[in-house]
Design a protein around this motif. Sequence first.
Motif, PDB file in Angstrom:
ATOM      1  N   LYS A  53       0.831  -1.208   0.000  1.00  0.00           N
ATOM      2  CA  LYS A  53       0.000   0.000   0.000  1.00  0.00           C
ATOM      3  C   LYS A  53       0.862   1.254   0.000  1.00  0.00           C
ATOM      4  CE  LYS A  53      -3.769   2.162   2.591  1.00  0.00           C
ATOM      5  NZ  LYS A  53      -4.648   2.029   3.801  1.00  0.00           N
ATOM      6  N   GLU A  67       3.978   1.492  -1.083  1.00  0.00           N
ATOM      7  CA  GLU A  67       4.660   1.589  -2.365  1.00  0.00           C
ATOM      8  C   GLU A  67       3.719   2.093  -3.455  1.00  0.00           C
ATOM      9  OE1 GLU A  67       7.901   1.124  -3.141  1.00  0.00           O
ATOM     10  OE2 GLU A  67       8.226   0.994  -0.977  1.00  0.00           O
ATOM     11  N   ASN A  68       2.470   1.621  -3.427  1.00  0.00           N
ATOM     12  CA  ASN A  68       1.489   2.103  -4.407  1.00  0.00           C
ATOM     13  C   ASN A  68       1.242   3.601  -4.246  1.00  0.00           C
ATOM     14  OD1 ASN A  68       1.153  -0.413  -5.593  1.00  0.00           O
ATOM     15  ND2 ASN A  68      -0.588  -0.964  -4.289  1.00  0.00           N
ATOM     16  N   ALA A  69       1.163   4.048  -2.985  1.00  0.00           N
ATOM     17  CA  ALA A  69       0.975   5.478  -2.741  1.00  0.00           C
ATOM     18  C   ALA A  69       2.161   6.280  -3.268  1.00  0.00           C
ATOM     19  CB  ALA A  69       0.770   5.736  -1.256  1.00  0.00           C
ATOM     20  N   LEU A 110       4.185   5.346  -5.715  1.00  0.00           N
ATOM     21  CA  LEU A 110       4.126   5.309  -7.177  1.00  0.00           C
ATOM     22  C   LEU A 110       3.072   6.262  -7.710  1.00  0.00           C
ATOM     23  CD1 LEU A 110       4.532   1.480  -7.900  1.00  0.00           C
ATOM     24  CD2 LEU A 110       6.193   3.297  -8.326  1.00  0.00           C
ATOM     25  N   ASP A 111       1.916   6.315  -7.039  1.00  0.00           N
ATOM     26  CA  ASP A 111       0.876   7.260  -7.465  1.00  0.00           C
ATOM     27  C   ASP A 111       1.384   8.700  -7.395  1.00  0.00           C
ATOM     28  OD1 ASP A 111      -0.851   5.174  -7.913  1.00  0.00           O
ATOM     29  OD2 ASP A 111      -1.845   5.331  -5.955  1.00  0.00           O
ATOM     30  N   LYS A 112       2.138   9.000  -6.351  1.00  0.00           N
ATOM     31  CA  LYS A 112       2.696  10.348  -6.214  1.00  0.00           C
ATOM     32  C   LYS A 112       3.687  10.637  -7.333  1.00  0.00           C
ATOM     33  CE  LYS A 112       5.051  13.354  -2.896  1.00  0.00           C
ATOM     34  NZ  LYS A 112       5.663  13.434  -1.538  1.00  0.00           N
ATOM     35  N   GLN A 113       4.540   9.641  -7.641  1.00  0.00           N
ATOM     36  CA  GLN A 113       5.509   9.829  -8.719  1.00  0.00           C
ATOM     37  C   GLN A 113       4.811   9.986 -10.070  1.00  0.00           C
ATOM     38  OE1 GLN A 113       8.265   6.565  -8.514  1.00  0.00           O
ATOM     39  NE2 GLN A 113       9.146   7.227  -6.561  1.00  0.00           N
ATOM     40  N   ILE A 114       3.751   9.192 -10.285  1.00  0.00           N
ATOM     41  CA  ILE A 114       2.998   9.300 -11.540  1.00  0.00           C
ATOM     42  C   ILE A 114       2.373  10.686 -11.656  1.00  0.00           C
ATOM     43  CG2 ILE A 114       0.959   8.450 -12.765  1.00  0.00           C
ATOM     44  CD1 ILE A 114       1.643   5.656 -11.680  1.00  0.00           C
ATOM     45  N   ALA A 115       1.819  11.185 -10.555  1.00  0.00           N
ATOM     46  CA  ALA A 115       1.233  12.531 -10.574  1.00  0.00           C
ATOM     47  C   ALA A 115       2.306  13.581 -10.874  1.00  0.00           C
ATOM     48  CB  ALA A 115       0.557  12.815  -9.245  1.00  0.00           C
ATOM     49  N   GLU A 116       3.501  13.415 -10.278  1.00  0.00           N
ATOM     50  CA  GLU A 116       4.582  14.365 -10.546  1.00  0.00           C
ATOM     51  C   GLU A 116       5.018  14.307 -12.005  1.00  0.00           C
ATOM     52  OE1 GLU A 116       7.605  13.354  -7.777  1.00  0.00           O
ATOM     53  OE2 GLU A 116       6.606  14.259  -6.037  1.00  0.00           O
TER      54      GLU A 116
END
Length: 209
Positions: free
Chosen positions: A60, A62-64, A66-72
């Motif tokens: 969970k 790591e997914n958070a 990754l989601d932050k990196q994807i948004a960036e």
Amino acid sequence: MTVITINLLPHRELKRAQRRRDFYVLSGLFAGAGAAIVLLVGAIISGYVAVQQSRNEFIKQENAALDKQIAEVAQLKQEIDALRERQQAVENLQTDRNIPVYLFTELVNQVPEGIYLRSFKQEGLKVTLTGLAQSNERVSELLRNLANNSSYIEKPNLIEIKVSQQQSRRGSRLFDFSLDMLLKRPVVEAPEKPGAAKKRSVPVTPAAQ
């Protein structure tokens, strides 16, 4: 002299009581062993559950991340696209500053004799011309020149042509006309990258005769 001992207690009741005590002891042992097994299995299952929960929490987190990196990354892409649009807008403005020069040069080169321009209006890349012509053929020649001989003008379109109230000095009739056309932006070549190898022309030695 031999002494004879006689057991006057009820031996059957004693054996029955002994067996009952043995049963209770064995039952207690089995119950204790069963409880110990249940506790051991429960502890093992609890350990597995705790490990899985820890893994789920890690996934969970790591997914958070990754989601932050994807948004960036998405935000950076939007910023890059916005910068490219601004750069393209600046390049278009710099190019558009020279368009009137190209337009006047093309008009000087492409307007045939017998055509007199009175006005022109530019809206973006669309230009509307009005003028006088000595004949319909002169207007047709102008359209052909703009369509075929110009590097900066395309899609000339005749809007209207009609007999003018004005006359030439010789008293012949003139024609009012209006047309529109589109201007083409000059293609700006991208600057060469530093260190790029330049093409060299290799001289060709003529074959011996």
